[in-house]
Each structure stands twice: as C-alpha cells, then as structure tokens.
Design a protein around this motif. Structure first.
Motif, mmCIF file in Angstrom:
data_model
loop_
_atom_site.group_PDB
_atom_site.id
_atom_site.type_symbol
_atom_site.label_atom_id
_atom_site.label_comp_id
_atom_site.label_asym_id
_atom_site.label_seq_id
_atom_site.Cartn_x
_atom_site.Cartn_y
_atom_site.Cartn_z
ATOM 1 N N SER A 164 0.799 -1.126 -0.041
ATOM 2 C CA SER A 164 0.022 -0.047 0.050
ATOM 3 C C SER A 164 0.802 1.487 0.057
ATOM 4 O O SER A 164 1.969 1.361 0.090
ATOM 5 C CB SER A 164 -0.951 0.098 1.319
ATOM 6 O OG SER A 164 -0.314 0.193 2.420
ATOM 7 N N GLU B 30 -16.419 -1.818 5.590
ATOM 8 C CA GLU B 30 -16.158 -0.734 6.774
ATOM 9 C C GLU B 30 -15.772 -1.296 7.932
ATOM 10 O O GLU B 30 -16.480 -2.271 8.475
ATOM 11 C CB GLU B 30 -17.654 0.023 7.048
ATOM 12 C CG GLU B 30 -17.261 1.160 7.987
ATOM 13 C CD GLU B 30 -18.517 2.167 8.139
ATOM 14 O OE1 GLU B 30 -18.591 2.421 9.340
ATOM 15 O OE2 GLU B 30 -19.013 2.249 7.349
ATOM 16 N N HIS C 136 -12.315 2.936 9.021
ATOM 17 C CA HIS C 136 -11.780 2.774 7.862
ATOM 18 C C HIS C 136 -12.962 2.138 6.912
ATOM 19 O O HIS C 136 -13.655 1.559 7.167
ATOM 20 C CB HIS C 136 -10.775 1.345 7.695
ATOM 21 C CG HIS C 136 -9.757 1.415 8.528
ATOM 22 N ND1 HIS C 136 -8.223 1.463 8.031
ATOM 23 C CD2 HIS C 136 -9.626 1.744 10.033
ATOM 24 C CE1 HIS C 136 -7.417 1.760 8.926
ATOM 25 N NE2 HIS C 136 -8.216 1.733 10.202
ATOM 26 N N MET D 242 -13.257 0.946 3.180
ATOM 27 C CA MET D 242 -12.556 0.276 2.009
ATOM 28 C C MET D 242 -13.523 0.146 0.669
ATOM 29 O O MET D 242 -14.540 -0.373 0.879
ATOM 30 C CB MET D 242 -11.948 -1.000 2.317
ATOM 31 C CG MET D 242 -10.711 -0.547 3.365
ATOM 32 S SD MET D 242 -10.060 -2.102 4.137
ATOM 33 C CE MET D 242 -10.744 -2.007 5.709
ATOM 34 N N GLU E 186 -9.331 0.990 -2.422
ATOM 35 C CA GLU E 186 -9.155 2.470 -1.697
ATOM 36 C C GLU E 186 -9.613 2.295 -0.219
ATOM 37 O O GLU E 186 -10.423 1.823 0.171
ATOM 38 C CB GLU E 186 -9.841 3.609 -2.384
ATOM 39 C CG GLU E 186 -9.259 4.769 -2.377
ATOM 40 C CD GLU E 186 -8.135 5.022 -3.248
ATOM 41 O OE1 GLU E 186 -7.317 5.833 -2.775
ATOM 42 O OE2 GLU E 186 -7.872 4.285 -3.929
ATOM 43 N N ASN E 187 -8.832 3.031 0.646
ATOM 44 C CA ASN E 187 -8.978 3.099 2.038
ATOM 45 C C ASN E 187 -9.289 4.397 2.506
ATOM 46 O O ASN E 187 -8.045 5.240 2.628
ATOM 47 C CB ASN E 187 -8.304 2.294 2.975
ATOM 48 C CG ASN E 187 -8.537 2.036 4.429
ATOM 49 O OD1 ASN E 187 -9.692 2.351 4.688
ATOM 50 N ND2 ASN E 187 -7.822 1.571 5.074
ATOM 51 N N VAL F 153 -9.666 6.564 5.928
ATOM 52 C CA VAL F 153 -9.679 6.661 7.250
ATOM 53 C C VAL F 153 -9.780 7.862 8.051
ATOM 54 O O VAL F 153 -9.233 8.872 7.471
ATOM 55 C CB VAL F 153 -8.305 6.127 7.884
ATOM 56 C CG1 VAL F 153 -8.270 5.722 9.445
ATOM 57 C CG2 VAL F 153 -7.958 4.740 6.835
#
Length: 194
Positions: free
Chosen positions: A46, A128, A147, A149, A158-159, A161
């Motif tokens: 990542s 989530e 989170h 995602m 894609e995350n 946060v």
C-alpha cells in the motif's frame, strides 16, 4: 430553460437512478460480498498519506502478509513511516456481512499494545471497519478509527480512514492497497492522492 429541456433532464436523472438502483439490487441479490480475506491473502502493498487536523502531511507505505484459514484472516501490516517501521496485526473473522476481530498496534516504544476489538460490515463493493485503539507509532492514547474500503475496479482497493478523539476529527488518511507494487504504481499514476 425550456419545459421540454427540463422534462428531458428529469427523465435522464430518473433513468440513471433506476439503473443505479437495479445494479445495487443485483449486487445484493446474488449475495456476493467483497472478499477482503481473499484480497489480503499472501503478499500485498500500500501507499498513502496521513493529514492531521493541523494540516501536516505524512506519506507512508506498507507491506502486508496475510493468511486465511476458513472464515478468518490473520494479517500483519508493516508500516514504513519516515521515522521508522511499525507493525499492526489484524485478526478478522467473517460471518456473512459481519466482520469481527481484533487489532494490535506497535507503539512508539516498539511494543505491541493490547489487542482491541474491531467490528464492521461487508458489502458487494467494500468493507467498513471500526475500532477504538492506537495509532501506529503513537503514544498510549486511544483514538476512534473508521476505515471505509472500496474496490476501485482495477484490482486495487481504496481506504479512507478517519481518526477521532472524543468525537473530534484529528486526522484522515487516504490509502491504496494492491497485490503488487507495479499495479499500485500504475493506479497511483492515474489517480494520485490529493
């Protein structure tokens, strides 16, 4: 604007909404949920950035090693920050749309903090996760993490946060997960983080 043009615009909007709802119903109807365990099985990578309340920006990367046993994912996430590496260890169990488990996070002192409970839900397009725990490389201050995602459609995830303290937003992070460094770089070249 003419009445005819307004009617066409309204019809176009209605048709678009109908198609979107039909797609969402179809995704739910087949029962397919996003396979987070499958995504993180084996090696992953990542890249992302953390933006704090005070507008400081810190880039980071991470490497992952995941093992799936039945309905359980055990995942080691090794963050690489400018000041050094930090480990986050996830144990997640999947039961239909529900996700339950724990996360342990390495603090500033290099020790893993006690595991904290994680809960969340899966949908057809993502996951989530929520927990109250510790920031990687941080102090022993409990923060609320959320989170969200979402699959990008190109094999990356894609995350988004958000991090809060007593309900007040402290930081947000944008992260892209990928199965390979090449796929990650290809995605970031097309859609760099803000």
């Amino acid at each position: 604007m003419s009445a005819a043009l307004l009617r066409r615009a309204a019809l176009g909007l209605a048709l678009g909404l109908t198609a979107s709802l039909a797609e969402a119903r179809a995704a739910r109807a087949d029962g397919a949920l996003f396979d987070l365990a499958g995504f993180f099985a084996g090696r992953s990578v990542s890249a992302g950035e953390v933006r704090t309340l005070f507008f400081s920006l810190e880039p980071f990367t991470a490497g992952f090693q995941g093992r799936v046993e039945g309905d359980t994912l055990q995942l080691d996430e090794r963050f690489r920050f400018p000041e050094g590496e930090r480990l986050q260890r996830w144990h997640l169990r999947f039961a239909g749309p529900l996700v339950r488990g724990t996360v342990e996070t390495e603090g500033r002192d290099g020790q893993l903090r006690p595991a904290v409970p994680v809960e969340g839900e899966r949908t057809a397009t993502g996951v989530e996760l929520r927990y109250t725990g510790f920031a990687p490389g941080g102090r022993a201050l409990r923060l609320a993490f959320r989170h969200v995602m979402t699959a990008n459609g190109d094999g990356t995830l894609e995350n988004h946060v958000t991090v809060r303290l007593l309900g007040v937003p402290l930081a947000r992070s944008e992260v892209t997960f990928s199965k390979s460094e090449a796929d990650l770089q290809r995605h970031l070249a097309k859609a760099p983080h803000p």
